[in-house]
Write a protein that holds these residues in place. Structure first.
Motif, PDB file in Angstrom:
ATOM      1  N   SER A 120       1.293  -1.258  -0.441  1.00  0.00           N
ATOM      2  CA  SER A 120       0.089   0.001  -0.053  1.00  0.00           C
ATOM      3  C   SER A 120       1.075   1.001   0.056  1.00  0.00           C
ATOM      4  N   SER A 121       2.071   1.107   0.911  1.00  0.00           N
ATOM      5  CA  SER A 121       3.248   2.617   0.851  1.00  0.00           C
ATOM      6  C   SER A 121       3.758   2.547  -0.454  1.00  0.00           C
ATOM      7  N   GLY A 124       1.368   4.340  -2.110  1.00  0.00           N
ATOM      8  CA  GLY A 124       1.332   6.331  -1.222  1.00  0.00           C
ATOM      9  C   GLY A 124      -0.502   5.835  -0.860  1.00  0.00           C
ATOM     10  N   GLY A 125      -1.148   5.206  -1.635  1.00  0.00           N
ATOM     11  CA  GLY A 125      -2.654   5.057  -1.881  1.00  0.00           C
ATOM     12  C   GLY A 125      -3.156   3.713  -0.176  1.00  0.00           C
ATOM     13  N   ALA A 126      -4.404   3.732   0.427  1.00  0.00           N
ATOM     14  CA  ALA A 126      -4.919   2.542   1.252  1.00  0.00           C
ATOM     15  C   ALA A 126      -4.962   1.441  -0.149  1.00  0.00           C
ATOM     16  N   ALA A 127      -4.617   0.256   0.191  1.00  0.00           N
ATOM     17  CA  ALA A 127      -5.016  -1.473  -0.660  1.00  0.00           C
ATOM     18  C   ALA A 127      -6.068  -1.249  -0.280  1.00  0.00           C
ATOM     19  N   ALA A 128      -6.931  -1.786  -1.352  1.00  0.00           N
ATOM     20  CA  ALA A 128      -8.008  -2.423  -1.251  1.00  0.00           C
ATOM     21  C   ALA A 128      -8.329  -3.509  -0.213  1.00  0.00           C
ATOM     22  N   GLU A 129      -9.312  -2.995   0.367  1.00  0.00           N
ATOM     23  CA  GLU A 129     -10.090  -5.238   1.370  1.00  0.00           C
ATOM     24  C   GLU A 129     -10.291  -5.702   1.208  1.00  0.00           C
TER      25      GLU A 129
END
Length: 129
Positions: A120-121, A124-129
């Motif tokens: 995710s880093s 720079g975004g959040a990974a899909a759950e």
């Protein structure tokens, strides 16, 4: 006997000429596709890791084998692009060691989460759950 040797040499010469011609036509031309951007590389790796993690949670018995396939890609990215891909590859190696040592499920799940966070880093975004 001499006739078959002569035909063999002619075939070899034709093959060599063909390979030489093919190799020349591939050189010096513009690349067919531009190299992937940093964002495209990050997205591709993140997607691969997310898919691996989802698969590992659904089919834990196949996870070690699937991880070895993923490791080939991560190793290539770490070698070619370095930077954060080295850290990501190293976290995947830790996970691989846990699978090889038949570690407890909670340790494997914790390392899966670390791997997901590292992926995710990259973007720079959040990974899909």
């Amino acid at each position: 006997m001499k006739i078959s040797i002569g035909i063999g040499r002619q075939l070899l010469c034709c093959l060599a000429l063909f390979l030489f011609t093919v190799s020349l036509t591939g050189c010096g031309g513009p690349p067919s596709t531009p190299p992937p951007s940093d964002t495209e590389k990050s997205d591709m790796v993140q997607k691969s890791i997310d898919e691996f993690i989802a698969s590992a949670k659904k089919q834990p018995k196949a996870a070690a084998q699937n991880l070895s396939i993923l490791m080939e890609s991560l190793e290539a990215y770490a070698t070619e692009f370095e930077g954060p891909y080295i850290e990501l590859r190293d976290e995947a190696k830790k996970l691989q060691e846990l699978y090889q040592s038949s570690a407890a499920k909670d340790k494997i799940e914790a390392q899966l989460e670390v791997l997901k966070q590292k992926a995710s880093s990259l973007s720079g975004g959040a990974a899909a759950e």
